[in-house]
Design a protein around this motif. Structure first.
Motif, PDB file in Angstrom:
ATOM      1  N   MET B   1       0.841  -1.309  -0.018  1.00 21.29           N
ATOM      2  CA  MET B   1      -0.040  -0.041  -0.055  1.00 21.29           C
ATOM      3  C   MET B   1       0.867   1.192   0.082  1.00 21.29           C
ATOM      4  O   MET B   1       0.647   2.286  -0.842  1.00 21.29           O
ATOM      5  CB  MET B   1      -0.655   0.167   1.477  1.00 21.29           C
ATOM      6  CG  MET B   1      -2.117   0.800   1.226  1.00 21.29           C
ATOM      7  SD  MET B   1      -1.811   2.590   1.637  1.00 21.29           S
ATOM      8  CE  MET B   1      -1.612   2.391   3.436  1.00 21.29           C
ATOM      9  N   LEU B   2       2.216   1.223   0.749  1.00 23.07           N
ATOM     10  CA  LEU B   2       2.661   2.423   0.836  1.00 23.07           C
ATOM     11  C   LEU B   2       3.303   2.768  -0.821  1.00 23.07           C
ATOM     12  O   LEU B   2       3.625   4.161  -0.810  1.00 23.07           O
ATOM     13  CB  LEU B   2       4.051   1.983   1.589  1.00 23.07           C
ATOM     14  CG  LEU B   2       3.611   2.336   3.284  1.00 23.07           C
ATOM     15  CD1 LEU B   2       4.942   2.345   4.093  1.00 23.07           C
ATOM     16  CD2 LEU B   2       2.690   3.559   3.539  1.00 23.07           C
ATOM     17  N   ALA B   3       3.100   1.794  -1.674  1.00 24.56           N
ATOM     18  CA  ALA B   3       3.493   2.464  -2.881  1.00 24.56           C
ATOM     19  C   ALA B   3       2.759   3.555  -3.299  1.00 24.56           C
ATOM     20  O   ALA B   3       3.250   4.504  -4.140  1.00 24.56           O
ATOM     21  CB  ALA B   3       3.404   1.366  -3.760  1.00 24.56           C
ATOM     22  N   LYS B   4       1.547   3.777  -2.650  1.00 21.80           N
ATOM     23  CA  LYS B   4       0.721   4.957  -3.086  1.00 21.80           C
ATOM     24  C   LYS B   4       1.100   6.207  -2.205  1.00 21.80           C
ATOM     25  O   LYS B   4       0.237   6.798  -1.944  1.00 21.80           O
ATOM     26  CB  LYS B   4      -0.749   4.590  -2.851  1.00 21.80           C
ATOM     27  CG  LYS B   4      -1.531   3.518  -4.016  1.00 21.80           C
ATOM     28  CD  LYS B   4      -2.995   3.538  -3.816  1.00 21.80           C
ATOM     29  CE  LYS B   4      -3.277   2.487  -2.845  1.00 21.80           C
ATOM     30  NZ  LYS B   4      -4.885   2.537  -2.441  1.00 21.80           N
ATOM     31  N   GLY B   5       2.204   6.035  -1.722  1.00 25.62           N
ATOM     32  CA  GLY B   5       2.733   7.109  -0.668  1.00 25.62           C
ATOM     33  C   GLY B   5       2.445   8.362  -1.261  1.00 25.62           C
ATOM     34  O   GLY B   5       2.501   8.823  -2.308  1.00 25.62           O
ATOM     35  N   GLY B   6       1.562   9.121  -0.617  1.00 23.29           N
ATOM     36  CA  GLY B   6       1.297  10.411  -0.740  1.00 23.29           C
ATOM     37  C   GLY B   6      -0.036  10.667  -1.367  1.00 23.29           C
ATOM     38  O   GLY B   6      -0.571  11.723  -1.578  1.00 23.29           O
ATOM     39  N   CYS B   7      -0.859   9.544  -1.661  1.00 21.97           N
ATOM     40  CA  CYS B   7      -2.020   9.639  -2.722  1.00 21.97           C
ATOM     41  C   CYS B   7      -2.999  10.253  -1.804  1.00 21.97           C
ATOM     42  O   CYS B   7      -3.377   9.866  -0.628  1.00 21.97           O
ATOM     43  CB  CYS B   7      -2.589   8.547  -3.115  1.00 21.97           C
ATOM     44  SG  CYS B   7      -4.183   7.724  -2.703  1.00 21.97           S
ATOM     45  N   THR B  10      -5.822   8.522   0.214  1.00 19.78           N
ATOM     46  CA  THR B  10      -5.342   7.335   1.402  1.00 19.78           C
ATOM     47  C   THR B  10      -4.806   8.370   2.420  1.00 19.78           C
ATOM     48  O   THR B  10      -5.008   8.014   3.733  1.00 19.78           O
ATOM     49  CB  THR B  10      -4.357   6.545   0.902  1.00 19.78           C
ATOM     50  OG1 THR B  10      -4.719   6.042  -0.417  1.00 19.78           O
ATOM     51  CG2 THR B  10      -3.706   5.427   1.909  1.00 19.78           C
TER      52      THR B  10
END
Lengths: 112, 112
Positions: B1-7, B10
């Protein structure tokens, strides 16, 4: 795990975690940095509502807890970049679960 | 999930969760109550370092967030008991991950 509700040793480890992550901002800053190294201004833009003073304070404490790293590049003027450490990235599961719970909580309390 | 960092979406759901759980005490109180319904004095004993004033304030806010329920029994004097709600129990995974991370953090930062 909750069956151990109230067990002192588990209470201590949760308390340790909360002390390092205390407040609303630290996990949000870590989440912003999980997308890659960023400068102060970029982080400030991604974390809604945080003031520069608060961001500066929280970055220092995240560094002290070994959750982020601060790099200064010898440019003119010098450039400062913040990077999440492997220890910081190990919070991925906590962030995941907070994300899923936050979605459910919004539905439950706000109803959308 | 952290790959979406900053989205942003989220970021919002994590922020929602942190707003409901803000501070060091709420999750610890929920953890104490996950062992079963308890009275004020019992909770105060199980959550190290919390003052009566803080416990009283946090119990009110946990109730407002639908995470606990407050029952008054018609005894003399009246007895008050606090119980974690199903919505409160849905925090189990967050508590689990905080517990595991807290253990690792203690090793990393304190070295034991």
């Amino acid at each position: 795990m909750l069956a151990k509700g109230g067990c002192p040793k588990t209470m201590l480890s949760i308390s340790d975690a909360l002390e390092a992550l205390e407040g609303r901002w630290r996990l949000l800053i870590l989440f912003a940095l999980s997308g890659g190294p960023k400068r102060f201004r970029q982080i400030a833009r991604e974390v809604p509502g945080i003031t520069d003073k608060m961001l500066s304070k929280e970055l220092k404490s995240l560094e002290a807890h070994k959750l982020i790293r601060r790099d200064v590049y010898d440019t003119f003027p010098p450039t400062v970049e913040y990077t999440i450490t492997p220890h910081g990235l190990s919070l991925e599961k906590v962030l995941d679960e907070l994300h899923y719970w936050g979605l459910a909580h919004r539905k439950k309390v706000i109803g959308k």
